[in-house]
Write a protein that holds these residues in place. Sequence first.
Motif, PDB file in Angstrom:
ATOM      1  N   LYS A   6      -8.998 -24.925  76.752  1.00 17.29           N
ATOM      2  CA  LYS A   6      -9.924 -24.480  77.681  1.00 17.29           C
ATOM      3  C   LYS A   6      -9.440 -23.197  78.350  1.00 17.29           C
ATOM      4  CE  LYS A   6     -13.020 -25.941  80.967  1.00 17.29           C
ATOM      5  NZ  LYS A   6     -13.728 -26.963  81.317  1.00 17.29           N
ATOM      6  N   LYS A   7     -10.356 -22.100  78.098  1.00 15.60           N
ATOM      7  CA  LYS A   7     -10.002 -20.930  78.535  1.00 15.60           C
ATOM      8  C   LYS A   7      -9.782 -20.795  80.153  1.00 15.60           C
ATOM      9  CE  LYS A   7     -12.467 -17.397  79.373  1.00 15.60           C
ATOM     10  NZ  LYS A   7     -12.074 -16.714  80.537  1.00 15.60           N
ATOM     11  N   ASN A  13     -18.527 -24.571  77.904  1.00 14.12           N
ATOM     12  CA  ASN A  13     -17.948 -24.972  78.872  1.00 14.12           C
ATOM     13  C   ASN A  13     -16.427 -24.319  78.819  1.00 14.12           C
ATOM     14  OD1 ASN A  13     -20.028 -26.293  80.056  1.00 14.12           O
ATOM     15  ND2 ASN A  13     -19.291 -28.237  79.015  1.00 14.12           N
ATOM     16  N   HIS A  14     -16.297 -23.141  78.197  1.00 16.74           N
ATOM     17  CA  HIS A  14     -14.849 -22.351  78.243  1.00 16.74           C
ATOM     18  C   HIS A  14     -13.908 -23.054  77.137  1.00 16.74           C
ATOM     19  CE1 HIS A  14     -16.360 -19.991  81.549  1.00 16.74           C
ATOM     20  NE2 HIS A  14     -16.775 -21.141  82.215  1.00 16.74           N
ATOM     21  N   TRP A  67      -6.968 -31.622  72.969  1.00 21.10           N
ATOM     22  CA  TRP A  67      -7.698 -30.644  73.787  1.00 21.10           C
ATOM     23  C   TRP A  67      -6.679 -30.374  74.867  1.00 21.10           C
ATOM     24  CZ3 TRP A  67     -10.264 -34.325  71.475  1.00 21.10           C
ATOM     25  CH2 TRP A  67     -11.420 -34.160  70.723  1.00 21.10           C
ATOM     26  N   TYR A  68      -6.228 -29.197  75.073  1.00 19.09           N
ATOM     27  CA  TYR A  68      -5.206 -28.469  75.981  1.00 19.09           C
ATOM     28  C   TYR A  68      -5.784 -27.643  76.992  1.00 19.09           C
ATOM     29  CZ  TYR A  68      -0.587 -26.884  77.414  1.00 19.09           C
ATOM     30  OH  TYR A  68       0.384 -26.442  78.084  1.00 19.09           O
ATOM     31  N   PRO A  94     -11.339 -33.949  78.113  1.00 14.33           N
ATOM     32  CA  PRO A  94     -11.393 -34.307  79.637  1.00 14.33           C
ATOM     33  C   PRO A  94     -12.791 -33.941  80.285  1.00 14.33           C
ATOM     34  CG  PRO A  94      -9.918 -32.415  79.363  1.00 14.33           C
ATOM     35  CD  PRO A  94     -10.446 -32.969  77.681  1.00 14.33           C
ATOM     36  N   ASP A  95     -13.395 -33.168  79.778  1.00  8.95           N
ATOM     37  CA  ASP A  95     -14.859 -32.892  80.502  1.00  8.95           C
ATOM     38  C   ASP A  95     -15.678 -33.989  80.272  1.00  8.95           C
ATOM     39  OD1 ASP A  95     -13.706 -30.476  81.374  1.00  8.95           O
ATOM     40  OD2 ASP A  95     -14.858 -29.273  79.892  1.00  8.95           O
ATOM     41  N   ASP A  96     -15.522 -34.628  79.328  1.00 12.09           N
ATOM     42  CA  ASP A  96     -16.289 -35.807  78.837  1.00 12.09           C
ATOM     43  C   ASP A  96     -15.980 -37.278  79.515  1.00 12.09           C
ATOM     44  OD1 ASP A  96     -17.655 -34.050  77.251  1.00 12.09           O
ATOM     45  OD2 ASP A  96     -16.951 -35.028  75.481  1.00 12.09           O
TER      46      ASP A  96
END
Length: 102
Positions: free
Chosen positions: A9-10, A44-45, A79-80, A91-93
């Motif tokens: 995730k940027k 979402n970045h 996912w980091y 984690p967005d889900d």
Amino acid sequence: MVDLTVYFKKPIDWANVLYIHFWDTRPHAPIIDWPGVLMTEQKNHWFAYRFMGVTSTRLLFHDGHGRQTSDLQRDHPGWYTLDGGWFDQNPDDAPSAVEAEA
């Protein structure tokens, strides 16, 4: 053999193009030079990179402008995020705590 996919995730203050630099892959993959490989932008970045035929690797994410993660390791999809570390699912889900209590 299952491929290994990692996501990053940027952070808002990082450049819009992200790279992944990796080494010590299992099984052994060709060595890449710095700056590494461009990651693919998702929604979402999130940015993604898929390792074909690789089951584990050491890696870092960077923006080519001096911002980068510490050295990381992964042996399954993940996912980091800078503020949360590794997650086994996006984690967005995940449902929020409020939704989970309802």
